[in-house]
Design an enzyme around this catalytic site. Structure first.
Site, PDB file in Angstrom:
ATOM      1  CG  HIS A  81      -1.764   1.232   1.362  1.00 54.66           C
ATOM      2  ND1 HIS A  81      -1.340   2.343   2.061  1.00 54.66           N
ATOM      3  CD2 HIS A  81      -2.996   1.532   0.890  1.00 54.66           C
ATOM      4  CE1 HIS A  81      -2.277   3.269   2.018  1.00 54.66           C
ATOM      5  NE2 HIS A  81      -3.287   2.808   1.307  1.00 54.66           N
ATOM      6  NE  ARG A 182      -3.360  -1.309  -7.598  1.00 55.43           N
ATOM      7  CZ  ARG A 182      -2.415  -0.639  -8.279  1.00 55.43           C
ATOM      8  NH1 ARG A 182      -2.523   0.674  -8.439  1.00 55.43           N
ATOM      9  NH2 ARG A 182      -1.375  -1.269  -8.780  1.00 55.43           N
ATOM     10  NE  ARG A 229      -7.815  -4.907  -8.877  1.00 53.68           N
ATOM     11  CZ  ARG A 229      -6.543  -4.928  -8.485  1.00 53.68           C
ATOM     12  NH1 ARG A 229      -5.635  -5.565  -9.212  1.00 53.68           N
ATOM     13  NH2 ARG A 229      -6.168  -4.297  -7.395  1.00 53.68           N
ATOM     14  CD  GLU A 325      -4.866 -10.415 -10.732  1.00 57.52           C
ATOM     15  OE1 GLU A 325      -4.337  -9.553 -10.027  1.00 57.52           O
ATOM     16  OE2 GLU A 325      -6.069 -10.731 -10.647  1.00 57.52           O
TER      17      GLU A 325
END
Length: 456
Positions: A81, A182, A229, A325
């Protein structure tokens, strides 16, 4: 540590002496006083120009991160993060230092280099040095980058966005769109789990909250596409929020209840996210596209597609796609393509994590996180080849999409676009342009070699 003890340390430590080091995750040099943050409640202590030193950052800390001159964390890697958000904010940062919170002390004046990953004793503060720091602030320079003279490329160069407030800075790079927005950072910034938010404010308020944040990005980039996403937050991050006491405890959340696997088990919640997309489409934002994270196979993608249909998203007029992924999704790429997707995104942060068995948030194995491992390169090339055969767009959204060597490799393999960090867009665009010119030159030379000389 008391102020007297800090002064005593400063007396024996020479300016430039290294104090701690880690992984440079956001370029730039920053000088300022240390502020140790041991708990999220202490984030309010951060003033303009302070250097945050903490174990790990969290979504609740973003306002403080915006005020800071620099960020240093004990834990985390290049995809943590702290690394992702600091790059978008243009704040120099170092992650995975191991013991910064123990070695450094409040009010200690330090200089961090977000490129080299080093933290040193700062020069004594003077009025002239403060002015020089402000004039040479690389974060400030990057906040309004010049795109004059940027080369035009056939391979699109897009940008990753996590914080809607950084959307204009990202759009000013001249990127061809957003390869990855995101949603989890939007949801986590509410300080409540999605379930708690809905319980407190209702479903309509939840849909409006998400759609209005996405709208900031869609406005900044319109008509350039924005691929957003759906939620992909691990349970340990959600557990830190209000309502997080109901989150399951997992030994390794990165391999656990996240991404599409959670969405399919909680369809009513993900349908609220999809309603936010539908709301934007109805408002005329035809540049907003849906992307689903972490599918393993065609069945996962099919069930996600059915949820889109249930909320009324028109797949004929709005592109949608899936992240690739996991090793399973790479092996199943042909079947996934058959489900009607318009694009795939290579999420290299997770591809590397799963294929090399390296927890990307674990600093102890960060040196094993290798985007250029031969098996990783081969897997991505296979996905690109399969998608090109079926006219499906491909992009890369992980950290490695900002690496010049990776950009060159993927252009040579025929990728449709690359999505990089904000501060890497210009360099990636230049690398892409050179790679494309070389491909054209090599093709022209081959054509000449194939032409047999004529004799009069």
């Amino acid at each position: 540590m008391t102020a007297n003890e800090t002064e005593a340390i400063d007396e024996v430590q020479e300016p430039g002496e290294e104090l701690v080091s880690g992984y440079g995750s956001s370029p730039g040099v920053a000088t300022g006083p240390v502020r140790i943050v041991e708990d999220i409640d202490e984030a309010d202590r951060i003033d303009e120009g302070d250097v945050i030193v903490t174990e790990m950052t969290a979504p609740d800390m973003v306002p403080a991160m915006k005020r800071s001159a620099g960020i240093i964390t004990d834990e985390g890697g290049m995809t943590s993060h702290a690394a992702i958000v600091s790059r978008e904010l243009g704040v120099p940062a170092i992650v995975g230092c191991g013991e910064a919170t123990a070695v450094l002390s409040d009010d200690q004046r330090i200089t961090l280099d977000g490129q080299k990953g080093t933290v040193v004793v700062a020069e004594p503060e003077t009025e002239s040095s403060t002015a020089a720091d402000a004039e040479a602030d690389p974060a400030g320079e990057r906040a309004d980058p010049s795109t004059g003279g940027a080369p035009t490329t056939a391979t699109e160069v897009k940008v990753n966005v996590s914080i809607p407030d950084a959307a204009q800075r990202a759009a000013d790079t001249g990127a061809d769109g957003v390869g990855l927005l995101r949603l989890e950072h939007i949801l986590l910034s509410t300080s409540k789990t999605p379930e708690k938010y809905v319980a407190d404010h209702g479903e309509d308020a939840f849909v409006e909250e998400i759609s209005e944040e996405i709208r900031k990005v869609a406005d900044a980039f319109y008509p350039r596409p924005v691929r957003a996403r759906t939620l992909d937050a691990p349970t340990d991050e959600l557990a830190e929020l209000e309502g997080g006491e109901n989150e399951p405890h997992e030994h390794n959340p990165m391999l656990g209840y996240r991404g599409i696997r959670r969405s399919l088990k909680e369809p009513e919640m993900v349908k609220l996210e999809l309603r936010a997309f539908k709301r934007l489409h109805d408002m005329g934002y035809d540049n907003v596209e849906v992307m689903f994270p972490l599918p393993n196979d065609a069945e996962d993608v099919r069930r996600a597609r059915e949820l889109m249909d249930e909320v009324g998203i028109d797949r004929e007029t709005h592109d949608w796609g899936a992240m690739i992924e996991t090793p399973a999704s790479i092996r199943a790429i042909d079947e996934i393509i058959d489900e009607g997707i318009d694009f795939v995104a290579l999420g290299t942060n997770d591809i590397v994590q799963f294929m090399l068995a390296v927890d990307r948030n674990n600093a102890m194995v960060a040196d094993r996180f290798d985007d250029f491992h031969p098996t990783i390169l081969e897997a991505m090339a296979e996905v690109i080849e399969a998608c090109n055969e079926h006219d499906v767009d491909t992009t890369i959204t992980g950290q490695s999409g900002s690496h010049p060597d990776m950009a060159k490799f993927l252009v040579e393999k025929g990728i449709s676009s690359l999505s990089s960090n904000i501060d890497a867009v210009d360099e990636v665009r230049r690398v892409v342009a050179r790679a494309e010119r070389k491909l054209l030159l090599d093709a022209a030379r081959e054509d000449l070699d194939d032409v047999e000389p004529r004799l009069d």
